[in-house]
Design a protein around this motif. Structure first.
Motif, PDB file in Angstrom:
ATOM      1  N   SER A 216      26.045  57.127 171.993  1.00  0.00           N
ATOM      2  CA  SER A 216      26.424  58.325 172.745  1.00  0.00           C
ATOM      3  C   SER A 216      25.276  58.822 173.619  1.00  0.00           C
ATOM      4  CB  SER A 216      26.854  59.443 171.780  1.00  0.00           C
ATOM      5  OG  SER A 216      27.160  60.625 172.464  1.00  0.00           O
ATOM      6  N   ALA A 217      24.066  58.327 173.371  1.00  0.00           N
ATOM      7  CA  ALA A 217      22.929  58.697 174.210  1.00  0.00           C
ATOM      8  C   ALA A 217      23.119  58.218 175.643  1.00  0.00           C
ATOM      9  CB  ALA A 217      21.629  58.123 173.636  1.00  0.00           C
ATOM     10  N   VAL A 218      23.847  57.115 175.830  1.00  0.00           N
ATOM     11  CA  VAL A 218      24.041  56.569 177.170  1.00  0.00           C
ATOM     12  C   VAL A 218      25.495  56.615 177.625  1.00  0.00           C
ATOM     13  CG1 VAL A 218      22.033  55.070 177.079  1.00  0.00           C
ATOM     14  CG2 VAL A 218      24.224  54.210 176.254  1.00  0.00           C
TER      15      VAL A 218
ATOM     16  N   CYS B 183      19.789  71.965 175.825  1.00  0.00           N
ATOM     17  CA  CYS B 183      20.973  71.115 175.972  1.00  0.00           C
ATOM     18  C   CYS B 183      21.403  70.512 174.636  1.00  0.00           C
ATOM     19  CB  CYS B 183      20.723  70.026 177.016  1.00  0.00           C
ATOM     20  SG  CYS B 183      20.801  70.642 178.715  1.00  0.00           S
ATOM     21  N   PHE B 184      20.442  70.218 173.763  1.00  0.00           N
ATOM     22  CA  PHE B 184      20.810  69.836 172.390  1.00  0.00           C
ATOM     23  C   PHE B 184      21.603  70.971 171.743  1.00  0.00           C
ATOM     24  CE2 PHE B 184      17.562  66.421 172.339  1.00  0.00           C
ATOM     25  CZ  PHE B 184      18.260  65.445 171.634  1.00  0.00           C
TER      26      PHE B 184
ATOM     27  N   PRO C 294      26.262  68.981 179.725  1.00  0.00           N
ATOM     28  CA  PRO C 294      25.161  69.914 179.996  1.00  0.00           C
ATOM     29  C   PRO C 294      23.889  69.202 180.464  1.00  0.00           C
ATOM     30  CG  PRO C 294      26.220  70.467 177.926  1.00  0.00           C
ATOM     31  CD  PRO C 294      26.789  69.160 178.359  1.00  0.00           C
ATOM     32  N   ASN C 295      23.615  68.008 179.905  1.00  0.00           N
ATOM     33  CA  ASN C 295      22.440  67.243 180.330  1.00  0.00           C
ATOM     34  C   ASN C 295      22.534  66.891 181.808  1.00  0.00           C
ATOM     35  OD1 ASN C 295      22.538  67.203 177.550  1.00  0.00           O
ATOM     36  ND2 ASN C 295      22.310  65.014 177.337  1.00  0.00           N
TER      37      ASN C 295
ATOM     38  N   GLY D 293      22.472  64.279 173.180  1.00  0.00           N
ATOM     39  CA  GLY D 293      21.408  65.029 173.848  1.00  0.00           C
ATOM     40  C   GLY D 293      20.174  64.210 174.175  1.00  0.00           C
ATOM     41  N   MET D 294      20.146  62.944 173.737  1.00  0.00           N
ATOM     42  CA  MET D 294      18.917  62.156 173.826  1.00  0.00           C
ATOM     43  C   MET D 294      18.605  61.656 175.239  1.00  0.00           C
ATOM     44  SD  MET D 294      19.428  60.173 170.194  1.00  0.00           S
ATOM     45  CE  MET D 294      17.975  59.140 170.253  1.00  0.00           C
ATOM     46  N   LEU D 295      19.649  61.359 176.014  1.00  0.00           N
ATOM     47  CA  LEU D 295      19.474  60.886 177.390  1.00  0.00           C
ATOM     48  C   LEU D 295      20.424  61.646 178.307  1.00  0.00           C
ATOM     49  CD1 LEU D 295      19.238  57.014 176.792  1.00  0.00           C
ATOM     50  CD2 LEU D 295      17.344  58.580 177.287  1.00  0.00           C
TER      51      LEU D 295
END
Length: 337
Positions: free
Chosen positions: A256-258, A138-139, A298-299, A290-292
């Motif tokens: 952007s992680a959340v 996903c990253f 895609p995540n 892509g972190m969360l």
């Protein structure tokens, strides 16, 4: 300006705190985008027509790719089974991560995520390796989809706001993204192991035509709303962001992680910004997305279909993403950030 600040706060925090809005994000941003354009004093016939036209390409790409995926899902699943057992497994994993990352700019991030789910469902992996492969892929998809305006909503919005051509993002961030996708594939080849004695798995359930159509409509409304949102926020961008250092913006965008990175791109990017500032904003958004789970489409798709919990994702995504953030920050500094 006060009204725009209120809308910005609502857009940034309501999807993260209110489940009903999180599950209906496209409709929410459609309404917020129109309100931002009205309050910002930029809503006119030209902007409205622009917002109607912007989502057409990515919507068609999502719909057509979705139908093709439905038609050939069984054949694709069989091919995955055959290929994964005939070639060295590390090579297969590397090709999956690299291939989906680069192809996502053409088949869209949504379809790339669905293909990823199909592939992982056809592999017999231990749970931790399944989660690891999903997060790394996903990253890769999140980075690669940004190379063209049909890859994901973020890239559609950026190309539209900058009024640039199809190859703008490949020229701008391609030299950063393409080597990164390849390195992610190489890392996955060494890190992901197949369970011994693995057999063939099922190909999973096929989506209905209604689901494919509804998803395409949601993407259209999503991009329409983000186009309006970006235009409406221009006064805020000009007042508060243009003079900020790109180095600061890069790290600010770890939120952007959340929060969906396309929403942040619509709120932040302006044609008045320098190339280095836009590079810093984009790379910060794409990596931290892509972190969360909530950070990228895609995540959300992959975690939902593979039943990956937020804790499982964060255990891999947060440290992995922070390492990538630091590496890219150094690269951007060397390149003149």
């Amino acid at each position: 300006m006060f009204g725009l600040l209120i809308i910005l706060v609502l857009v940034l925090f309501l999807p993260f705190t209110v489940k009903a809005i999180e599950h209906n994000l496209e409709y929410f941003l459609f309404v917020m985008g129109i309100l931002a354009a009205i309050i910002g004093g930029v809503l006119d016939v030209e902007l409205f027509m622009h917002a109607l036209e912007d989502p057409i390409k990515i919507t068609l790409a999502v719909f057509i790719a979705g139908v093709l995926f439905k038609w050939f899902q069984t054949q694709l699943g069989n091919a995955i089974n055959t290929i994964s057992h005939k070639m060295p497994f590390p090579l297969f994993i590397a090709l999956v991560v690299i291939g989906l990352g680069l192809l996502s700019s053409i088949i869209t991030a949504i379809i790339a995520a669905l293909v990823l789910v199909l592939i992982i469902s056809n592999l017999s992996l231990q749970r931790r390796h399944e989660v690891l492969l999903t997060v790394i892929s996903c990253f890769s998809i999140g980075l690669g989809a940004a190379l063209t305006p049909i890859g994901e909503p973020l890239s559609t919005i950026v190309v539209s706001k900058m009024n640039e051509d199809f190859f703008y993002l490949i020229d701008l961030v391609g030299p950063f993204i393409i080597p990164g996708v390849i390195l992610l594939g190489i890392f996955a080849a060494f890190a992901v192991k197949r369970r011994e004695g693995a057999g063939l798995q099922s190909t999973g359930e096929s989506e209905s035509y209604k689901e494919i159509f509804v998803r395409a409509v949601k993407i259209y409304l999503f991009v329409f709303g983000l186009t309006m949102l970006g235009a409406g926020f221009e006064p805020l961008i000009n007042a508060y962001l243009l003079d900020l250092s790109p180095r600061i913006l890069y790290w600010v965008n770890i939120i952007s992680a959340v929060l969906d990175n396309a929403t942040l791109a619509a709120a932040e990017i302006s044609p008045a910004m320098s190339q280095s500032t836009i590079e810093a904003i984009l790379m910060g958004l794409l990596i931290s997305g892509g972190m969360l789970i909530p950070g990228n489409i895609p995540n959300i798709i992959s975690a939902g279909k593979l039943n990956i919990t937020s804790k499982e994702w964060a255990r891999v995504g947060l440290p992995f993403g922070m390492v990538i953030m630091v590496v890219y920050f150094v690269i951007l500094l060397i390149s003149g950030l």
